[in-house]
Scaffold this motif. Structure first.
Motif, PDB file in Angstrom:
ATOM      1  N   GLU A 194      -2.110 -56.606  -1.055  1.00 49.98           N
ATOM      2  CA  GLU A 194      -0.799 -57.063  -0.598  1.00 49.98           C
ATOM      3  C   GLU A 194      -0.397 -56.186   0.574  1.00 49.98           C
ATOM      4  OE1 GLU A 194       2.257 -57.435  -3.616  1.00 49.98           O
ATOM      5  OE2 GLU A 194       0.747 -57.835  -5.162  1.00 49.98           O
ATOM      6  N   ALA A 195       0.338 -56.778   1.506  1.00 54.13           N
ATOM      7  CA  ALA A 195       0.827 -56.021   2.657  1.00 54.13           C
ATOM      8  C   ALA A 195       2.254 -56.472   2.950  1.00 54.13           C
ATOM      9  CB  ALA A 195      -0.066 -56.250   3.873  1.00 54.13           C
ATOM     10  N   GLU A 232       0.023 -53.450   8.477  1.00 54.31           N
ATOM     11  CA  GLU A 232      -0.615 -53.197   7.188  1.00 54.31           C
ATOM     12  C   GLU A 232      -1.624 -54.308   6.861  1.00 54.31           C
ATOM     13  OE1 GLU A 232       1.321 -52.985   2.957  1.00 54.31           O
ATOM     14  OE2 GLU A 232       2.356 -51.537   4.229  1.00 54.31           O
ATOM     15  N   ALA A 233      -1.267 -55.541   7.194  1.00 54.43           N
ATOM     16  CA  ALA A 233      -2.147 -56.688   6.923  1.00 54.43           C
ATOM     17  C   ALA A 233      -3.476 -56.558   7.653  1.00 54.43           C
ATOM     18  CB  ALA A 233      -1.448 -57.986   7.332  1.00 54.43           C
ATOM     19  N   LYS A 293      -9.306 -55.502   7.068  1.00 56.38           N
ATOM     20  CA  LYS A 293     -10.563 -54.860   7.466  1.00 56.38           C
ATOM     21  C   LYS A 293     -11.230 -54.138   6.301  1.00 56.38           C
ATOM     22  CE  LYS A 293      -9.294 -54.390  12.321  1.00 56.38           C
ATOM     23  NZ  LYS A 293      -8.922 -53.474  13.416  1.00 56.38           N
ATOM     24  N   THR A 294     -10.446 -53.572   5.389  1.00 54.89           N
ATOM     25  CA  THR A 294     -11.046 -52.845   4.268  1.00 54.89           C
ATOM     26  C   THR A 294     -11.335 -53.746   3.071  1.00 54.89           C
ATOM     27  OG1 THR A 294      -8.868 -52.162   3.435  1.00 54.89           O
ATOM     28  CG2 THR A 294     -10.004 -50.620   4.909  1.00 54.89           C
ATOM     29  N   GLU A 295     -10.460 -54.711   2.789  1.00 62.20           N
ATOM     30  CA  GLU A 295     -10.616 -55.561   1.600  1.00 62.20           C
ATOM     31  C   GLU A 295     -11.454 -56.810   1.843  1.00 62.20           C
ATOM     32  OE1 GLU A 295      -9.650 -54.580  -1.378  1.00 62.20           O
ATOM     33  OE2 GLU A 295      -8.722 -52.785  -0.544  1.00 62.20           O
TER      34      GLU A 295
END
Length: 120
Positions: free
Chosen positions: A32-33, A38-39, A44-46
């Motif tokens: 969630e962002a 943050e999104a 990029k990581t998730e």
């Protein structure tokens, strides 16, 4: 296909409502962002299969975040979330690569139809 979704909305209540709808329908909310910056970082990581993206947010709006995510991953599947009266921004988002949009307040059936279609 695993239905991993990231929910992006500056309102915690909207994230909670959407998460509830998605999890009851077999989707896995992996992140969630609360704003566009943050999104982009969490995408990029998730690396979720799908993103629900609010249009109006502080720091970076949903259309700009969509553009950054699509620049990073041209295959990203993003469904925009808008309030009534944001048709201009929705059209901008569709031109920028969003696959669909859902309108607030959320209708569970419409949300699931949009995400099912987007995940094809």
């Amino acid at each position: 296909m695993t239905k991993n979704v990231m929910i992006v909305d500056d309102a915690a209540f909207m994230r909670m409502k959407l998460k509830d709808i998605l999890e009851k329908n077999g989707y896995n909310v992996v992140a969630e962002a609360q704003n566009g910056i943050e999104a982009v970082e969490k995408y990029k990581t998730e690396k979720p299969n799908l993103v629900t993206m609010d249009i109006t947010m502080p720091e970076m709006d949903g259309v700009d975040a969509l553009k950054e995510i699509r620049a990073f991953d041209p295959t990203a599947r993003v469904v925009m979330c808008s309030a009534m009266g944001q048709q201009g921004m929705v059209m901008d988002a569709i031109r920028s690569g969003a696959v669909d949009f859902i309108v607030k307040p959320f209708d569970s059936d419409r949300v699931i139809k949009a995400l099912d279609k987007a995940s094809l």
